[in-house]
Design an enzyme around this catalytic site. Sequence first.
Site, mmCIF file in Angstrom:
data_model
loop_
_atom_site.group_PDB
_atom_site.id
_atom_site.type_symbol
_atom_site.label_atom_id
_atom_site.label_comp_id
_atom_site.label_asym_id
_atom_site.label_seq_id
_atom_site.Cartn_x
_atom_site.Cartn_y
_atom_site.Cartn_z
ATOM 1 N N SER A 147 0.730 -1.176 0.125
ATOM 2 C CA SER A 147 0.014 0.053 -0.031
ATOM 3 C C SER A 147 1.024 1.137 -0.121
ATOM 4 O O SER A 147 1.762 1.480 1.000
ATOM 5 C CB SER A 147 -0.856 -0.124 1.298
ATOM 6 N N LYS A 202 -1.143 -1.012 -4.487
ATOM 7 C CA LYS A 202 -2.157 -0.163 -4.195
ATOM 8 C C LYS A 202 -1.678 1.274 -3.994
ATOM 9 O O LYS A 202 -0.842 1.457 -3.064
ATOM 10 C CB LYS A 202 -2.865 -0.673 -2.903
ATOM 11 N N LYS A 229 -2.840 5.158 -2.666
ATOM 12 C CA LYS A 229 -3.623 5.835 -1.911
ATOM 13 C C LYS A 229 -3.974 7.064 -2.902
ATOM 14 O O LYS A 229 -3.196 7.746 -3.360
ATOM 15 C CB LYS A 229 -2.961 6.485 -0.687
ATOM 16 N N ASP A 256 -6.844 3.457 -3.488
ATOM 17 C CA ASP A 256 -7.668 3.331 -2.140
ATOM 18 C C ASP A 256 -7.987 4.804 -1.763
ATOM 19 O O ASP A 256 -6.728 5.580 -1.675
ATOM 20 C CB ASP A 256 -6.911 2.655 -0.944
ATOM 21 N N GLU A 258 -10.951 1.046 -4.037
ATOM 22 C CA GLU A 258 -11.362 0.733 -2.351
ATOM 23 C C GLU A 258 -11.995 2.082 -1.727
ATOM 24 O O GLU A 258 -11.435 2.997 -1.935
ATOM 25 C CB GLU A 258 -10.050 0.358 -1.896
ATOM 26 N N ASP A 297 -13.924 -0.952 2.500
ATOM 27 C CA ASP A 297 -13.059 -1.167 3.572
ATOM 28 C C ASP A 297 -13.967 -0.735 4.771
ATOM 29 O O ASP A 297 -14.387 -1.290 5.452
ATOM 30 C CB ASP A 297 -11.814 -0.496 3.450
ATOM 31 N N LYS A 306 -10.650 -6.548 7.536
ATOM 32 C CA LYS A 306 -9.439 -6.233 8.716
ATOM 33 C C LYS A 306 -9.934 -6.770 9.996
ATOM 34 O O LYS A 306 -11.231 -6.545 10.250
ATOM 35 C CB LYS A 306 -9.214 -4.764 8.799
ATOM 36 N N GLY A 356 -4.649 -3.766 5.911
ATOM 37 C CA GLY A 356 -3.690 -3.463 6.950
ATOM 38 C C GLY A 356 -3.946 -2.389 7.789
ATOM 39 O O GLY A 356 -4.645 -1.402 7.316
HETATM 40 O O1 OSB Z 1 -7.341 2.101 4.259
HETATM 41 O O2 OSB Z 1 -6.398 0.348 4.113
HETATM 42 C C1 OSB Z 1 -6.344 1.568 4.440
HETATM 43 C C2 OSB Z 1 -3.236 2.857 5.979
HETATM 44 C C3 OSB Z 1 -3.706 3.627 7.029
HETATM 45 C C4 OSB Z 1 -5.039 3.931 7.138
HETATM 46 C C5 OSB Z 1 -5.942 3.275 6.246
HETATM 47 C C6 OSB Z 1 -5.417 2.418 5.476
HETATM 48 C C7 OSB Z 1 -3.980 1.913 5.324
HETATM 49 C C8 OSB Z 1 -3.370 1.077 4.312
HETATM 50 C C9 OSB Z 1 -1.937 0.379 4.778
HETATM 51 O O3 OSB Z 1 -3.715 1.037 3.234
HETATM 52 C C10 OSB Z 1 -1.866 -0.880 4.943
HETATM 53 C C11 OSB Z 1 -0.827 -1.147 5.651
HETATM 54 O O4 OSB Z 1 0.263 -1.252 4.819
HETATM 55 O O5 OSB Z 1 -0.888 -1.730 6.681
HETATM 56 MG MG MG Z 2 -8.514 0.933 2.900
#
Ligand code: OSB
Ligand code: MG
Length: 371
Positions: free
Chosen positions: A135, A161, A163, A188, A213, A238, A262, A290
């Site tokens: 991510s 992925k 952001k 995401d 996402e 999510d 999660k 995560g």
């Molecule tokens: O939406 O999955 C998410 C990190 C911080 C807040 C939200 C998210 C995330 C990640 C990181 O996508 C996932 C990871 O590397 O643990």
């Molecule tokens: Mg997410």
Amino acid sequence: MNIDKIIIRRASLDLITPFTTSFSTQSNRDFLIVEAHSGDLIGYGECGAFAFPYYSEEYTPGCQLVLKDHLVPLLVGTEVSHPAEVRTTLAPLKRNNMAKAAVEGAIWDLWAKHEGTSLAAAIGGTKPSVEVGLSVGIKGSEYELVEFVSQAVDEGFARIKIKIKPGTDLSYLRAVRKEHPDVPLMADANSAYTLDDVEHLRLFDDLNLMMIEQPLAHDDIVDHRHLQKILRTPICLDESIHSLGDARKAIELGSCRIINIKIGRVGGISEAKDIEDLCRREGIDVWCGGMLESGIGRAHNLAIASLPGFTLPGDTAPSARYWDRDVIIPEVTMDRGSVQVPAGPGIGFDIDTEQLEAITTDISEFEATGQ
Ligand code: OSB
Ligand code: MG
């Protein structure tokens, strides 16, 4: 198995790379580790909440308080014959899912150790290794993002992925796609868009993304249904999924084609397993998200990701991507986009107790009254 003692640790770990989402930049994790003790055995759980309530309403000091005042007193000193009982015991308390999952996870690990089996096997996991992706947080420029992604692709991650938020989305994704036409790619949004953005979001369909996402509000499943009818790109939920019931309703409505599970967000391993089971029966793809966890949370994620319904690469990247020194031995490592699911008892990693002590900022112990 008697729960003799429960310890709540608050801990602080600096991230190697600051992580930016549509809602914040984090450079440190202020989080909780829960220890459940029975005789000489110790089970470990991690609370996925962040230091602030911007991902969901839960946050570390709040989880600490609800664990201490409400959850731990219901469990400490009790006899637990199977960890599935924990969800039932905690059910009268509304929500507080990440706090519940932290202690439920500790008891799952404890029980697996008590039974002499791996956590993965204890919950019905079948895969010896799981595929993982990376991510990637929001970067300052398209160039910076492409450089970062190219390194991750070279390392062999099974998918990338990215952001996104309005203004840091299409041009960034297009730049990555241009450099990497075939890499499994997804985005995401962490709830950064509304239905007013439909025409903009439609343009994402040309990028051949595995999914987008949580494009819309954190507490929505109805608007996502409207959006999914318009987009070719699968929507993955999510933030919106907190329970088996939420998953069933989202699937029934057609609000998503994929679910990110999660453990913390859904309140524990028992609920995560039920959602996985439902999705498998309904033909909905699932992957393990995560929360920038330490090795303890990472180990729990590997265990659930080994369930057969987890059909897509998850976010459980190697420890070294996050921390100078993790709290488990050995640390999580990746080989050609896959991570081994440990076969040893419980979470299957030793605890780096020296490091755990070093990062602990607060510790409280609970024993049954009268002991
Ligand atoms: O939406 O999955 C998410 C990190 C911080 C807040 C939200 C998210 C995330 C990640 C990181 O996508 C996932 C990871 O590397 O643990
Ligand atoms: Mg997410």
